[in-house]
Design a protein around this motif. Structure first.
Motif, PDB file in Angstrom:
ATOM      1  N   ARG A  95       0.850  -1.561   9.659  1.00  0.00           N
ATOM      2  CA  ARG A  95       1.611  -1.081   8.507  1.00  0.00           C
ATOM      3  C   ARG A  95       3.076  -0.929   8.906  1.00  0.00           C
ATOM      4  N   SER A 130       0.865  -1.184   0.000  1.00  0.00           N
ATOM      5  CA  SER A 130       0.000   0.000   0.000  1.00  0.00           C
ATOM      6  C   SER A 130       0.895   1.225   0.000  1.00  0.00           C
ATOM      7  N   GLY A 131       1.090   1.803  -1.183  1.00  0.00           N
ATOM      8  CA  GLY A 131       2.034   2.899  -1.296  1.00  0.00           C
ATOM      9  C   GLY A 131       3.441   2.393  -1.046  1.00  0.00           C
ATOM     10  N   VAL A 150       0.736  -3.728   4.335  1.00  0.00           N
ATOM     11  CA  VAL A 150      -0.407  -3.817   5.240  1.00  0.00           C
ATOM     12  C   VAL A 150      -0.673  -5.292   5.514  1.00  0.00           C
ATOM     13  N   ASP A 170       4.281   1.237   1.980  1.00  0.00           N
ATOM     14  CA  ASP A 170       4.152   0.396   3.167  1.00  0.00           C
ATOM     15  C   ASP A 170       3.590  -0.978   2.791  1.00  0.00           C
ATOM     16  N   VAL A 181      -7.347  -5.278  -0.358  1.00  0.00           N
ATOM     17  CA  VAL A 181      -7.482  -4.741   0.993  1.00  0.00           C
ATOM     18  C   VAL A 181      -8.934  -4.819   1.442  1.00  0.00           C
ATOM     19  N   ARG A 182      -9.871  -4.502   0.533  1.00  0.00           N
ATOM     20  CA  ARG A 182     -11.285  -4.601   0.871  1.00  0.00           C
ATOM     21  C   ARG A 182     -11.642  -6.041   1.224  1.00  0.00           C
ATOM     22  N   ASP A 207      -5.849  -5.987  -7.916  1.00  0.00           N
ATOM     23  CA  ASP A 207      -5.828  -4.563  -7.582  1.00  0.00           C
ATOM     24  C   ASP A 207      -5.783  -4.395  -6.065  1.00  0.00           C
ATOM     25  N   LEU A 208      -4.894  -3.533  -5.591  1.00  0.00           N
ATOM     26  CA  LEU A 208      -4.645  -3.406  -4.152  1.00  0.00           C
ATOM     27  C   LEU A 208      -5.901  -3.029  -3.391  1.00  0.00           C
ATOM     28  N   ARG A 209      -6.664  -2.091  -3.921  1.00  0.00           N
ATOM     29  CA  ARG A 209      -7.843  -1.665  -3.186  1.00  0.00           C
ATOM     30  C   ARG A 209      -8.830  -2.805  -3.008  1.00  0.00           C
TER      31      ARG A 209
END
Length: 513
Positions: free
Chosen positions: A379, A354-355, A359, A357, A509-510, A504-506
């Motif tokens: 993180r 995530s960027g 997670v 970092d 994470v979801r 896709d990261l989002r």
């Protein structure tokens, strides 16, 4: 037990588990639900667990993601999902509303694809779900295929509205329906029809054009008892019947006929179906064995004859597909983390980038007086962690230029140039070992988790205190276990998320929340 009876018993047990997958069930519960003898249930469970279709969690029995290969065989072989999904996805994007694809299944309709818009009030249908035909727009469109469209004004649930149009094959038969689904907070039923119907009709015309094209030739010859596509003589020479080896290894507790029957089911999942000779070649089984399995599957409503070919029917999706296709990311990887920790007796985790970092999405700690204390959602800077370096190694090198390297311990790398060198080595080695760079006393080893295209979408690691293992110990003892765990996670994620999941990261994470 005879072959057909054994296959029927195995499928009956799977149906019981799929009917209420959230309810913990033990072997004794399955005995009561199926009416089978305990010895029969135990042998079926042992066989399905060996095939990877079930997991045993203590005394509880759970569906495992690999079971989805049965549903995937139907979806791929039927051809509708793959042909109709691209225009359906575009329609959902253009209208900013959820779109569903459904096919007739007995007195209901079963969903084969969903393109859902994420909102506070969103559609909760899943691929594989069955609805009564008279209670939803797709079902109404298929009940009266002569009608140009159908509307559902809160028939299924208060607040839900939908408009659907049937999709016809080149012979004019209504083989499915496309629905645009919304909520009364956004549209009335008439308002949704006026808004969506013109574009929906244009999309269906595009879909029918796609169905008129000759199908691509494809082979799906792998299964629980299958092998590579074989010789041209219609015999079993080209396939490998893996059930023979399993029977030799596991003995009387392994039901070879059940494994063979499920392999036949998977082998039928090719465009246009498969002949008995096709299935025999694909599975390495004698044609007589294949015929008995196909006859049993026909009786159960999972297979139908189309001339000399046999095709899978939508009912196959009742075997846990809806539940398994909706599993969150963490639910897929957590059992494998638990198994890994049980083998290596150290803490293990899964994380994504995530960027700059990482997670943590899943974790299984060990119980020790001195342990690494991290929770899901934590993180850390990617450059100083083993999982972070594995994830950075899959990025273009120029992305590393923006990372500001700061010392976190006396062992932390000092510069971006050094980070680039380390990451290049990680890419070459296929793993990352970080020795006390994040924190004094903490060593960790990580490997990538890849999607079906080979892209790194997550990482899994084992972390320990420096007093318990040297770097050489970790590479020698832990790395093979880590790689095996990552491969199992990747296999399950491929089944659960399928081709549409792009890592896709989002979204990951979801799913991991």
């Amino acid at each position: 037990m005879e072959a057909a009876g054994t296959l029927e018993r195995g499928l009956a047990l799977l149906r019981v588990l799929a009917d209420d997958p959230g309810r913990p069930m033990a072997a004794t519960d399955l005995v009561r639900a199926t009416g089978l003898a305990r010895s029969a249930v135990d042998r079926v469970l042992a066989t399905l667990t060996h095939l990877g279709y079930l997991r045993l969690d203590g005394r509880e029995v759970r569906l495992a993601p690999r079971l989805m290969e049965l549903g995937e065989a139907y979806l791929a072989g039927g051809g509708l999902r793959d042909a109709l999904s691209p225009p359906a996805a575009r329609l959902a994007e253009e209208l900013d509303e959820s779109v569903s694809l459904a096919v007739p299944d007995g007195e209901g309709v079963r969903f084969i694809a969903q393109f859902t818009r994420r909102r506070t009030m969103s559609v909760a249908f899943r691929v594989g779900d069955l609805l009564p035909a008279g209670r939803c727009a797709a079902g109404l469109a298929l009940l009266d295929p002569a009608a140009p469209w159908a509307v559902d004004d809160q028939l299924v649930e208060p607040g839900l509205v939908a408009v659907a149009v049937p999709v016809r094959d080149p012979d004019g038969r209504a083989v499915g329906a496309v629905s645009v689904v919304s909520h009364t907070s956004r549209h009335t039923a008439d308002g949704l029809r006026a808004y969506a119907l013109p574009r929906l009709r244009a999309t269906v015309t595009e879909m029918e054009t796609a169905l008129a094209r000759p199908p691509l030739t494809a082979h799906r010859d792998e299964g629980p008892g299958g092998g590579q596509n074989g010789g041209p003589d219609g015999g079993p020479a080209g396939g490998v019947d893996r059930s023979r080896v399993a029977k030799q290894e596991l003995g009387a507790g392994y039901l070879q006929s059940l494994a063979r029957g499920l392999a036949v089911m998977v082998a039928l999942g090719r465009p246009g179906g498969a002949t008995l000779a096709d299935a025999s070649r694909a599975t390495g089984q004698p044609r007589a064995t294949v015929r008995r399995a196909v006859q049993a599957l026909e009786r159960l409503g999972y297979v139908a004859a189309r001339g000399t070919r046999f095709v899978l029917l939508p009912k196959v999706l009742e075997l846990g597909y809806a539940h398994l296709s909706g599993l969150p990311f963490r639910a897929v990887v957590q059992p494998h983390l638990n198994d890994l920790v049980a083998r290596v007796h150290e803490s293990a985790s899964v994380a994504v980038l995530s960027g700059e970092d990482i997670v943590y999405l899943a974790r299984r700690p060990t119980r020790r007086i001195m342990s690494v204390d991290i929770t899901v959602g934590t993180r850390f800077p990617a450059y100083a962690t083993s999982m972070g370096r594995v994830l950075l190694a899959d990025l273009p090198e120029e992305r590393l230029d923006a990372i500001a390297v700061k010392p976190l311990s006396s062992h932390t790398i000092a510069t971006t140039a050094e980070l680039k060198t380390v990451v290049r080595q990680v890419a070459a080695d296929g793993y990352a070992l970080v020795d006390q760079e994040l924190e004094e006393g903490v060593r960790s080893l990580a490997v990538p988790i890849r999607d079906g295209s080979g892209r790194v979408v997550a990482a899994v690691n084992v972390a320990t205190h420096a007093s318990r293992a040297t770097p050489a110990d970790l590479v020698r003892d832990i790395l093979p276990e880590l790689r095996e765990t990552a491969a199992r996670m990747a296999a399950d994620l491929a089944y659960v998320h399928g081709p549409a999941w792009n890592g896709d990261l989002r979204e990951v994470v979801r799913l991991g929340r």
